[in-house]
Design a protein around this motif. Structure first.
Motif, PDB file in Angstrom:
ATOM      1  N   VAL A 383       0.913  -0.910  -0.276  1.00  0.00           N
ATOM      2  CA  VAL A 383       0.037  -0.009  -0.320  1.00  0.00           C
ATOM      3  C   VAL A 383       0.805   1.366   0.180  1.00  0.00           C
ATOM      4  N   LEU A 384       1.735   1.091   0.810  1.00  0.00           N
ATOM      5  CA  LEU A 384       2.921   2.732   0.599  1.00  0.00           C
ATOM      6  C   LEU A 384       2.995   2.487  -0.395  1.00  0.00           C
ATOM      7  N   ALA A 385       3.792   1.100  -0.917  1.00  0.00           N
ATOM      8  CA  ALA A 385       4.693   1.660  -2.425  1.00  0.00           C
ATOM      9  C   ALA A 385       3.378   2.263  -3.681  1.00  0.00           C
ATOM     10  N   ASP A 386       2.531   1.453  -3.635  1.00  0.00           N
ATOM     11  CA  ASP A 386       1.258   2.074  -4.637  1.00  0.00           C
ATOM     12  C   ASP A 386       0.820   2.961  -4.393  1.00  0.00           C
ATOM     13  N   PHE A 387       0.750   4.289  -3.449  1.00  0.00           N
ATOM     14  CA  PHE A 387       0.412   4.932  -2.806  1.00  0.00           C
ATOM     15  C   PHE A 387       1.271   6.382  -3.334  1.00  0.00           C
ATOM     16  N   ILE A 388       2.946   6.545  -3.406  1.00  0.00           N
ATOM     17  CA  ILE A 388       3.624   6.982  -2.707  1.00  0.00           C
ATOM     18  C   ILE A 388       3.597   7.956  -4.343  1.00  0.00           C
ATOM     19  N   PRO A 389       3.502   7.177  -6.087  1.00  0.00           N
ATOM     20  CA  PRO A 389       3.331   8.472  -6.693  1.00  0.00           C
ATOM     21  C   PRO A 389       1.905   8.910  -6.491  1.00  0.00           C
ATOM     22  N   LYS A 390       1.242   7.948  -6.561  1.00  0.00           N
ATOM     23  CA  LYS A 390      -0.373   8.653  -6.735  1.00  0.00           C
ATOM     24  C   LYS A 390      -0.838   9.820  -5.544  1.00  0.00           C
ATOM     25  N   LEU A 391       0.162   9.841  -4.405  1.00  0.00           N
ATOM     26  CA  LEU A 391      -0.241  10.647  -3.591  1.00  0.00           C
ATOM     27  C   LEU A 391       0.614  12.101  -4.599  1.00  0.00           C
ATOM     28  N   ALA A 392       2.556  11.626  -4.737  1.00  0.00           N
ATOM     29  CA  ALA A 392       3.328  12.517  -5.088  1.00  0.00           C
ATOM     30  C   ALA A 392       2.888  13.041  -5.693  1.00  0.00           C
ATOM     31  N   LEU A 393       2.441  12.331  -7.100  1.00  0.00           N
ATOM     32  CA  LEU A 393       2.422  12.751  -8.269  1.00  0.00           C
ATOM     33  C   LEU A 393       0.812  13.491  -8.970  1.00  0.00           C
ATOM     34  N   ALA A 394      -0.514  13.436  -7.455  1.00  0.00           N
ATOM     35  CA  ALA A 394      -0.850  14.473  -8.164  1.00  0.00           C
ATOM     36  C   ALA A 394      -1.323  15.614  -8.270  1.00  0.00           C
TER      37      ALA A 394
END
Length: 733
Positions: A383-394
């Protein structure tokens, strides 16, 4: 178990701090009797919505003036409210609001309300909703009280009325420990976060892409940052602005060419916090009967961390002090209270640094302070790895909020949500179709219709909206709906599914197997807590042998009358397909228990061992002087959540009790709220709630003894098939 989320959110947006409505506790009492009013335009208070609140010099409890809140069917919003605000610059155990109220034809609820806010949002709210003050009543004094929260900064209080009708209020009093608030002692200075202003207006970190190496290094940073936050003595004593230290190290980690360089940077970063003195005495490792222990195996992983970095983290863990700066325990209930977690309302998005901070804060709170982290069934590293780009690149605030909705849903916790941003969750729009929808056999079905609505009929299956198949819309939107289980997710989807822009909409439904095109219109529909119980009176005799009692409008004071009327029946149906209006486990259980009866066990967080949760015994239902010996059939379904589930647990433990219906929402335990960057608010279930034999309830819900669900055919025919099952059980020998 007290869930007042909807009204809490609404009050949050109707309680601004203005110069006019903010008072001094030394002089506030002078205006609480409304004798300082000179015209019908109420002054000194914030009031909302316009046109529903006036000062009244024709009806008063004493003196000349009172305040009048008057609503009709055309009134804006869900309720009318007046508000005053004072700083919590005093100390004591309890703050109490008293006042005289007079009601005329109030169809909703009326009452006093009081709320405490900290730096990052609502800490507590009491609004008399559970007392169900409605109808027509002459002047009477009412009172509400809440424990004073240590981190409270502002106290909001006032009067409100929901629905339609007229409410007068007069002669209010604000007390601390039973004495006028003006006499309360001054509060001692608070421990504040260190002064640090480098990132007050933004992190200055803008990301367009991330490489796999950067994602891996950021995931390691998230783990290390969180572990240090709750274990390093420099941080657990509040000597750093730890959010800003994260923003300082982020560019270094992003620039690291490989894992070795990132780990070396992390080691140097830790060393800047200062040495950790050897513990004496040391905090013992968690022992005894634990539901969860700290998930810290990763600090020993030399493949993930360099040997020096791993050794440093092991030493910090061994020599931890057991103190906390960012977390405390609520004394009354035992759930964690999150402190010093700023919401950074001034940030402009996109801001990749603050967006990553939101992820890191949420993920670590789940790892260390969520009693149901394992029940969620997630691979938290993934979950942490999956959401790093989702949050950082929003790319903007809307994308950031949607990523958070999706992230929070991973907790599989109905209490969790982005509660003050629900208008950003799809579908977006202020209006919806007028019918009440409900999922039956995984299909959205018209459950109830307004009497004026002739287009829809109960039992209609919603097929498409403006040409879009409803099934595809559900698939698209479901990831943004936080829920403990699918029953709760479908419940929430059903209530929002037809949302959108006000005005005409093309709808197709399936009715009796035929596809029908219905010209419909989205309208402004007032929000309410959904129930599936029977309309009408709280208590009634369905037959001489069967009594019916619904908890959505229950009052504890009426229980003696209800059980007296039910004493000669064969059984009573207790309908909890709703949210109880009053806390019933012990008040009602007293009529059913024959001996002190355990029904619940809790798990509690351990401040000295973040991530550990130990079992503790719950209360017992004590028998009262009057015993009801008939059958007890408890009705539950997906609308049964939190306090409703707790009540069902207590009543099911009684003699001759049986639970009928379908899976409940699966979210129990007092909630713990915290803020996220961008003035956003979320929650977790802060207590683990189990049966006495330690079987879980989170996600599982209250599993009925007899499964009974409505059918599309039954809804179309106007039947309540779950209630029919209950009646049959009582009537059968």
């Amino acid at each position: 178990m007290k869930t007042v989320l909807l009204l809490a959110v609404l009050l949050a947006f109707n309680s601004p701090v203005t110069a006019q409505s903010t008072g001094s506790r030394a002089t506030i009492q002078q205006s609480l009797g409304f004798e300082d009013q000179t015209t019908t335009a109420l002054t000194g208070w914030h009031s909302n919505p316009p046109g529903t609140v006036t000062a009244d010099n024709t009806i008063a409890h004493s003196g000349r003036w009172s305040v009048r809140l008057q609503r009709d069917a055309q009134s804006a919003d869900n309720f009318s409210v007046i508000t005053r605000t004072i700083p919590v610059a005093f100390q004591g155990h309890t703050v109490e609001l008293r006042g005289y109220l007079k009601l005329q034809d109030v169809a909703g609820n009326a009452g006093l309300w009081i709320r405490q806010d900290g730096d990052d949002g609502i800490l507590s709210l009491e609004n008399m909703q559970s007392q169900q003050i409605a109808g027509t009543r002459d002047w009477a004094q009412y009172r509400i009280a809440v424990p004073i929260q240590p981190q409270a900064q502002q106290l909001f209080f006032g009067v409100l009325v929901t629905g339609t009708g007229t409410l007068w209020a007069d002669d209010l009093e604000l007390l601390v420990d039973g004495k006028p608030i003006a006499d309360a002692p001054d509060a001692p200075p608070r421990q504040e976060m260190p002064a640090d202003h480098e990132f007050d207006v933004g992190s200055h970190i803008v990301l367009k892409t991330l490489t796999p190496t950067q994602i891996t290094n950021l995931a390691t940073l998230a783990r290390v940052w969180g572990m240090l936050k709750y274990h390093h003595p420099t941080l657990t004593s509040g000597q750093r602005q730890w959010d800003y230290e994260l923003l300082r190290i982020l560019p270094v980690i992003l620039a690291a060419p490989d894992h070795a360089h990132a780990n070396a940077a992390l080691l140097a970063w830790i060393d800047k916090l200062g040495s950790v003195p050897p513990c004496n005495p040391c905090v013992p490792a968690p022992t005894g009967e634990f539901n969860l222990k700290p998930s810290l195996d990763w600090i020993h992983n030399r493949n993930l961390l360099s040997a020096p970095l791993s050794s440093r983290l092991e030493s910090i863990y061994t020599n931890r002090t057991g103190k906390q700066f960012y977390v405390s325990i609520v004394s009354e209930t035992g759930n964690p209270r999150f402190e010093h977690e700023p919401s950074y309302p001034q940030i402009t998005f996109p801001d990749s640094g603050y967006q990553l901070l939101a992820l890191f804060r949420w993920w670590n709170i789940l790892q260390y302070w969520a009693p149901d982290r394992d029940v969620a069934g997630q691979d938290w590293s993934a979950v942490l790895a999956d959401f790093i780009p989702k949050l950082a690149l929003a790319k903007d605030k809307t994308a950031y909020q949607l990523a958070l909705f999706e992230l929070i849903a991973k907790a599989n916790d109905t209490h969790a949500n982005l509660w003050n941003s629900l208008d950003s969750r799809p579908p977006v729009g202020e209006c919806s179709l007028s019918p009440t929808f409900r999922f039956i056999d995984n299909k959205p079905v018209v459950f109830r219709v307004d009497s004026a609505d002739t287009a829809f009929r109960p039992g209609d299956i919603l097929d498409s909206l403006n040409g879009a198949p409803v099934a595809s819309l559900i698939e698209q939107w479901a990831p943004y709906y936080a829920a403990s289980n699918e029953a709760a997710r479908q419940r929430d989807l059903a209530s929002h599914l037809t949302g959108g822009v006000c005005g005409p909409i093309a709808v197709t439904v399936i009715r009796s197997g035929h596809l029908l095109h219905i010209p419909a219109k989205r309208i402004a529909v007032k929000q309410s807590l959904g129930t599936h119980d029977q309309p009408g009176d709280t208590f009634r005799l369905l037959s001489p042998q069967v009594a019916y009692l619904k908890l959505s409008s229950i009052k504890a004071a009426d229980l003696p009358s209800y059980f007296d009327q039910a004493k000669n029946t064969n059984g009573i149906i207790v309908d909890i397909r709703n949210y109880p209006s009053a806390f019933m486990p012990f008040a009602m259980g007293a009529y059913l228990a024959t001996s002190p009866t355990p029904f619940v066990a809790f798990t509690f967080a351990d401040l000295a061992n973040p991530g550990a949760f130990s079992f503790g015994d719950g209360p017992r239902v004590q028998p009262g002087p009057i015993h009801f010996g008939g059958k007890v059939v408890i009705l539950v379904d997906e609308t049964s959540v939190s306090q409703a589930e707790y009540t069902a647990m207590a009543l099911r433990a009684m003699p001759n009790a049986i639970v009928v219906g379908s899976t409940t929402s699966g979210a129990d335990g007092n909630v713990s709220s915290f803020s996220l960057p961008g003035r956003l608010t979320t929650m977790i279930s802060g207590l683990g709630v189990f049966y006495p034999d330690h079987r879980p309830t989170q996600r599982v819900g209250i599993v009925p003894d007899i499964v009974s669900k409505p059918t599309i055919q039954g809804i179309a025919a106007g039947r309540d098939e779950v209630l029919e099952t209950a009646v049959h059980l009582i009537d059968s020998k």
